[in-house]
Enzyme design. Structure first.
Site, PDB file in Angstrom:
ATOM      1  N   HIS A  77     146.442  55.209  87.451  1.00 44.74           N
ATOM      2  CA  HIS A  77     145.881  54.967  88.870  1.00 44.74           C
ATOM      3  C   HIS A  77     145.028  55.971  89.354  1.00 44.74           C
ATOM      4  O   HIS A  77     143.791  55.826  89.742  1.00 44.74           O
ATOM      5  CB  HIS A  77     146.970  54.595  89.585  1.00 44.74           C
ATOM      6  CG  HIS A  77     146.746  53.692  90.955  1.00 44.74           C
ATOM      7  ND1 HIS A  77     146.423  52.694  91.104  1.00 44.74           N
ATOM      8  CD2 HIS A  77     146.373  54.569  92.196  1.00 44.74           C
ATOM      9  CE1 HIS A  77     146.021  52.382  92.391  1.00 44.74           C
ATOM     10  NE2 HIS A  77     146.000  53.621  92.930  1.00 44.74           N
ATOM     11  N   GLU A  88     139.292  48.100  96.483  1.00 36.77           N
ATOM     12  CA  GLU A  88     140.561  48.539  95.740  1.00 36.77           C
ATOM     13  C   GLU A  88     141.580  47.708  95.606  1.00 36.77           C
ATOM     14  O   GLU A  88     141.597  46.664  96.637  1.00 36.77           O
ATOM     15  CB  GLU A  88     140.907  49.893  96.615  1.00 36.77           C
ATOM     16  CG  GLU A  88     141.782  50.767  95.851  1.00 36.77           C
ATOM     17  CD  GLU A  88     141.845  52.071  96.494  1.00 36.77           C
ATOM     18  OE1 GLU A  88     141.149  52.954  96.267  1.00 36.77           O
ATOM     19  OE2 GLU A  88     142.494  52.198  97.536  1.00 36.77           O
ATOM     20  N   HIS A 106     145.643  46.335  95.417  1.00 37.76           N
ATOM     21  CA  HIS A 106     147.137  46.551  95.454  1.00 37.76           C
ATOM     22  C   HIS A 106     147.996  45.678  94.991  1.00 37.76           C
ATOM     23  O   HIS A 106     148.674  45.027  95.726  1.00 37.76           O
ATOM     24  CB  HIS A 106     147.171  46.708  97.190  1.00 37.76           C
ATOM     25  CG  HIS A 106     147.848  47.977  97.443  1.00 37.76           C
ATOM     26  ND1 HIS A 106     148.751  48.204  98.556  1.00 37.76           N
ATOM     27  CD2 HIS A 106     147.753  49.280  97.096  1.00 37.76           C
ATOM     28  CE1 HIS A 106     149.259  49.404  98.641  1.00 37.76           C
ATOM     29  NE2 HIS A 106     148.899  50.021  97.711  1.00 37.76           N
ATOM     30  N   ASP A 139     139.381  54.688 102.952  1.00 34.83           N
ATOM     31  CA  ASP A 139     138.682  55.264 102.068  1.00 34.83           C
ATOM     32  C   ASP A 139     137.215  55.305 102.794  1.00 34.83           C
ATOM     33  O   ASP A 139     136.385  56.098 102.685  1.00 34.83           O
ATOM     34  CB  ASP A 139     138.587  54.451 100.951  1.00 34.83           C
ATOM     35  CG  ASP A 139     139.698  54.794 100.048  1.00 34.83           C
ATOM     36  OD1 ASP A 139     140.054  56.084 100.285  1.00 34.83           O
ATOM     37  OD2 ASP A 139     139.824  54.139  98.953  1.00 34.83           O
ATOM     38  N   GLN A 189     154.836  50.898 100.103  1.00 33.57           N
ATOM     39  CA  GLN A 189     154.667  51.594 101.654  1.00 33.57           C
ATOM     40  C   GLN A 189     154.798  50.283 102.876  1.00 33.57           C
ATOM     41  O   GLN A 189     154.627  49.244 102.481  1.00 33.57           O
ATOM     42  CB  GLN A 189     153.335  52.216 101.391  1.00 33.57           C
ATOM     43  CG  GLN A 189     153.117  52.939 100.242  1.00 33.57           C
ATOM     44  CD  GLN A 189     152.743  52.412  99.159  1.00 33.57           C
ATOM     45  OE1 GLN A 189     152.662  51.044  99.013  1.00 33.57           O
ATOM     46  NE2 GLN A 189     151.554  53.103  98.453  1.00 33.57           N
ATOM     47  N   ASN A 246     137.268  50.789  91.464  1.00 32.93           N
ATOM     48  CA  ASN A 246     138.595  50.829  91.114  1.00 32.93           C
ATOM     49  C   ASN A 246     139.250  50.265  90.101  1.00 32.93           C
ATOM     50  O   ASN A 246     138.520  49.162  89.615  1.00 32.93           O
ATOM     51  CB  ASN A 246     139.490  50.586  92.493  1.00 32.93           C
ATOM     52  CG  ASN A 246     141.085  50.283  92.245  1.00 32.93           C
ATOM     53  OD1 ASN A 246     141.423  49.235  92.355  1.00 32.93           O
ATOM     54  ND2 ASN A 246     141.679  51.585  92.197  1.00 32.93           N
TER      55      ASN A 246
END
Lengths: 734, 229
Positions: A45, A89, A91, A113, A236, A526
């Site tokens: 990653h 990106e 997730h 970002d 998270q 990404n």
């Protein structure tokens, strides 16, 4: 007794040969904190160790590119001193385990970002892939992901203006959540992450650090197995309110002249942010971890360094400017702490309770991470499918079925849960070819799209890579915008398998060809690998996010038919390509055949023609032809029109009707052209050597072709009905 | 007319409403930070939409206790016009400027779309450019817009003309199927008994320019400028 047993090394996802390299770099056995730091920095990653070799082949430059890959996000020049900052990106892994928080923090991370670089976020997009609708987890995942994206984006007050959603059984165990943010900065006020100035203070601000998300980056670099859901604690938790404060505080701070460098704490938290900043500046750093604002008591150095608590930033301040920065953070009620200083040692020295708990060389970690040239094999080419061998179904019945299939069904149920109008500049809302967002206070606008057709990539990743880029180019052009640059989000399975690595290599090659030929450089991106569950990989999904520019927003074009009696003009060649098409999958139940090829040299000419016609006011509506083919494109133009204007189409006799209606030949656009403009439009097409022919007229409230007709209202009901009905079943089921 | 927009931590429609006000007024409104304790001399105070304090408690409950809200209440008592939009409606309701409460949407989801509203009372400073019975299109974007008030209070409000807008179809028909959040009587916005305070869930500032899809909302700001200048 050493803490560093082979078991501990394996738990950190470090391969034996990688551990050997660690011993060489350290000159001694690392302690647990140090091993943890290596583990996240060298995770797939963070390090891109499997893909780096191939990513380097992508074109990244153009006169309008201000900053290409390698920073927090890419930046392009849109004139007048304005710059657009954007990135997409993934997730994926966290969103499968805990869909609401996983998706929410995905949005939060990509926003950071972008605003880290000095840009105010002006739009969010998302590209989602879920499993088969009949899979027992799919509803739950759709509901959670959509609520999470909305919950975060709505609260921070950035409009979520579009995206795409597919369903396929290959995503049953690995959904994809790719989030994109577009921001607006002034060209002369952009912020980068390279640390500078020995002795300058290293400052932490934002939320406090807790134990959440430890080893998220490592989790995102492994295949799922039946125990993956036990990893829930590594997901998270997002706090969009704090993110909103962070945006305002950062932009306020950036208007002063106190910041040397700044970076958000994303994957691998304080570890990757501090290493990257120091490495880019060729400096060392000393951190006093006791000074880090903490949410929980008794956190170890290991936990502090590996925490992925959200909404945190790291910056290097000019000396003596701590008070200026602190006053702004106090106003926004954010934590602020000086946690260290820059040194000239090239080493990262961490202290906890007055003792040195880690001492690592920075460059070998940040830059000399392993780079693999993994073995790969190109997938076998699929045979070209002859349309004559494919079952012909009544075209309007097939149309109705296809418009209600999961991939084509209206995604209104999703985007109505996103605030897509806040900030007052959303000119084209979700549902068109691309979103159009005005540059605040100006007459310019950006068009934004995300695109990928995974079934093409599965059949032929090289052609699929080309197609994803070309479709993004078309979607922008169809609004009248000049395509400027792309961000890529490469989602694949396990790169240690040669056939998966082959998909990665071929897709990147295909993307690179298209980006080069279309002058459409990659400025950020990404990579998400190991999207496999119990050995089954996802369809290769190189999602493309793209941005284009409209000089005059008042000229933006939409897909909706505007008038009765207009000519329907088809640009581009139709051969009736049914291989890997939606018709073949949804009507015939077959997933096979080579996907339609993309002729890049013609693609560009067609895009230029379309933009010219739009700019000169010669078309009333424009829509690119993509999933489902021509008849679907025309139906979408009818369904988008406020008064449900229908279309009467004349199919040519040279092709089987179903192939003409549903073939997915590339490089095509449907235009609505008035009688007055028709001659000029056909003439312009001829000049650019683009095939153009009138295929019908707008009018009535039905779509007719081949002697059959269906009411636009009926199509609309089918198209709008599927997703709410599917999700409604969730509601009654609980 | 002079106007002020209150900015809370988490407000996110403050700029949008300032843009709309400026377009109608020709001058920028004051932007007033929630921790301030004084307001400049203004005729109109706007409490904008957003997620004040993240709405982690009940929506608007924290913001209603911000220092500036004492001053907003005092000004409202003195007759200043107060406009609360979306989260602003929740905040001024929590602060006691309007009767009732705003609960979670009946279908439990955040919803963002254009809705049709029937203008119920055109004899106010907010709606003088509309006619009672007019149908206007404004966007909504909320998860807690389900207005409720005690039935006897509601009857009084209806009798007094305190209902500002009701959700309807494009022909002005008010029925439950056109109600996006389950609010009592399809109510989208209400006045106080002196008609100087209006709270509404839909966002007039979001359709105040044709380029963005319509300008029905602009008439509300034009009305205020006309009434207060």
């Amino acid at each position: 007794m050493s803490q560093i047993t082979p078991d501990v090394i394996a738990q950190h996802g470090i391969k034996p040969d990688e551990y050997k390299l660690i011993l060489e770099i350290m000159g001694r056995e690392p302690n647990l904190t140090e091993l943890g730091i290596f583990s996240v920095m060298w995770s797939e990653h963070c390090s891109y160790k499997s893909s780096k070799k191939w990513l380097k082949t992508l074109p990244t430059k153009a006169p309008w590119v201000i900053c290409g890959p390698g920073e927090n996000a890419g930046i392009i020049d849109i004139g007048d001193g304005d710059a657009v900052v954007f990135k997409m990106e993934s997730h994926n892994h966290p969103s499968f385990i805990e869909p609401y928080q996983g998706a929410a923090t995905g949005v939060g991370g990509i926003l950071r970002d972008v605003f880290t670089m000095g840009a105010r976020p002006i739009a969010n997009m998302n590209a989602l892939r879920f499993g088969d609708p009949s899979h027992p987890k799919t509803r739950h995942l759709v509901a959670g992901v959509v609520a999470g994206i909305g919950g975060y984006g709505n609260c921070v007050g950035v409009p979520t203006v579009g995206g795409e959603t597919n369903f396929h059984s290959s995503y049953n165990g690995n959904i994809l959540v790719n989030a994109m943010t577009v921001g607006l900065a002034r060209k002369d006020n952009i912020f980068y992450s390279a640390a500078a100035g020995i002795g300058n203070p290293v400052v932490y601000f934002g939320s406090k650090t807790g134990r959440d998300g430890i080893h998220g980056a490592t989790m995102a670099s492994a295949e799922f197995d039946e125990k993956s859901e036990e990893k829930r604690p590594t997901v998270q938790v997002g706090d969009p309110f704090t993110e909103k404060l962070l945006i305002e505080a950062c932009l306020e701070l950036m208007a002063t002249d106190v910041i040397v460098a700044i970076q958000d704490m994303g994957a691998a938290g304080l570890t990757s942010s501090s290493f990257e900043m120091a490495s880019k500046g060729g400096l060392g750093v000393e951190l006093d971890l006791d000074a880090v604002p903490m949410r929980e008591q008794g956190m170890s150095a290991y936990e502090i360094m590996l925490s992925e608590s959200q909404e945190r930033m790291l910056m290097i301040l000019k000396p003596g400017k701590e008070d200026v920065a602190k006053a702004i953070m106090d106003k926004w009620e954010l934590d602020f702490a000086v946690i260290g200083t820059l040194t000239d040692t090239g080493r990262m020295v961490l202290k906890r309770h007055g003792e040195i708990v880690a001492d690592l060389p920075i460059d070998p970690l940040a830059q000399a991470s392993p780079e693999y040239d993994r073995p790969w094999v190109s997938p076998a080419k699929q045979p070209v499918v002859d349309a004559k061998t494919i079952e012909a179904v009544c075209p309007v019945e097939a149309l109705k079925t296809m418009l209600a299939c999961p991939d084509l069904a209206s995604k209104r149920w999703i985007y109505q849960q996103y605030d897509h109008m806040v900030m007052g500049d959303t000119v084209q809302r979700p549902g068109g070819d691309a979103a159009v967002v005005r540059i605040h206070g100006s007459n310019k606008a950006v068009a934004i799209t995300t695109d990928c057709t995974p079934r093409y990539c599965q059949a032929d990743p090289h052609e699929g890579g080309r197609q994803a880029v070309a479709e993004a180019y078309r979607n922008l052009s169809a609004t009248g915008a000049v395509p400027l640059a792309v961000t890529d989000n490469l989602n694949f399975g396990n790169p240690e398998k040669p056939e998966i690595m082959g998909q990665i290599v071929e897709a990147i090659k295909g993307m690179g060809e298209a980006c080069r030929d279309l002058d459409f450089p990659v400025v950020s991106g990404n990579v998400s690998l190991y999207n496999e569950t119990q050995g089954t990989a996802i369809q290769p999904t190189p999602a493309i996010g793209a941005v284009g520019l409209l000089d005059d927003v008042s000229k933006h074009m939409t897909v909706a038919f505007k008038k009765t009696g207009s000519n329907i003009v088809l640009l581009g060649e139709t051969k009736g390509w049914l291989g890997a098409s939606l018709y073949l999958r949804e009507i015939c139940g077959r997933e096979e055949g080579a996907p339609p090829p993309v002729a890049l040299h013609r693609e560009r000419r067609k895009g230029e023609l379309v933009r010219q016609l739009i700019h000169d006011g010669q078309v009333l509506a424009c829509h690119d032809v993509s999933d489902g083919g021509l008849l679907v494109a025309v139906a979408e133009m009818s369904m988008a029109s406020a008064s449900r204007i229908g279309a009467a189409l004349e199919a040519p006799s040279t092709l089987p009707l179903h192939a003409w209606c549903f073939g997915e030949d590339q490089g095509r656009y449907v235009l609505e052209v008035s009688d007055d403009e028709l001659v000029a439009v056909l003439e312009a097409a001829k000049e650019r050597e683009v095939g153009a022919r009138v295929i019908g007229k707008t009018g009535g409230h039905v779509i007719s072709v081949g002697g059959r007709a269906v009411a636009v209202d009926e199509l609309k009901a089918a198209n709008e009905g599927w997703l709410p009905a599917f999700m409604g079943a969730e509601m009654s089921g609980h | 007319m002079k106007a002020a927009v209150i900015v809370f931590p988490g407000s996110n429609c403050d700029r949008d409403v300032a843009v709309a006000l400026e377009a109608s007024l020709g001058a920028k409104p004051y932007m007033v930070w929630h921790r301030d304790t004084e307001l400049p001399a203004v005729d109109l105070i706007v409490v904008p939409g957003g997620f004040s304090y993240g709405d982690y408690l009940r929506c608007g409950a924290m913001a209603a206790h911000s220092p500036i809200m004492r001053e907003v209440k005092a000004r409202a008592d003195q007759g200043a016009r107060v406009l609360g939009i979306c989260n602003g409606f929740q905040i001024i309701t929590e602060a006691g400027l309007l009767p009732g409460v705003l609960m979670r949407n009946a279908q439990l989801k955040f919803i963002c779309k254009d809705v049709y509203l029937r203008v119920e009372n055109d004899r106010t400073d907010f709606c003088r450019y509309y006619r009672s019975g007019d149908v206007v299109r404004y966007p909504i974007a909320h998860a807690e817009g389900n207005y409720f008030v005690e039935p006897h209070t509601f009857r009084e409000m209806e009798d007094n003309g305190q209902i500002a807008f009701r959700y309807c179809d494009k022909n002005g028909r008010v029925a439950p199927e056109f109600n996006p959040n389950g609010s009592l009587g399809n109510v989208a916005g209400v006045y106080n008994s002196k008609f100087n305070v209006l709270g509404l869930m839909p966002h007039p500032e979001r359709l105040a320019e044709d380029l963005l899809g319509g300008s029905d909302g602009k008439l509300m700001f034009d009305s205020l400028v006309e009434a207060l200048s």
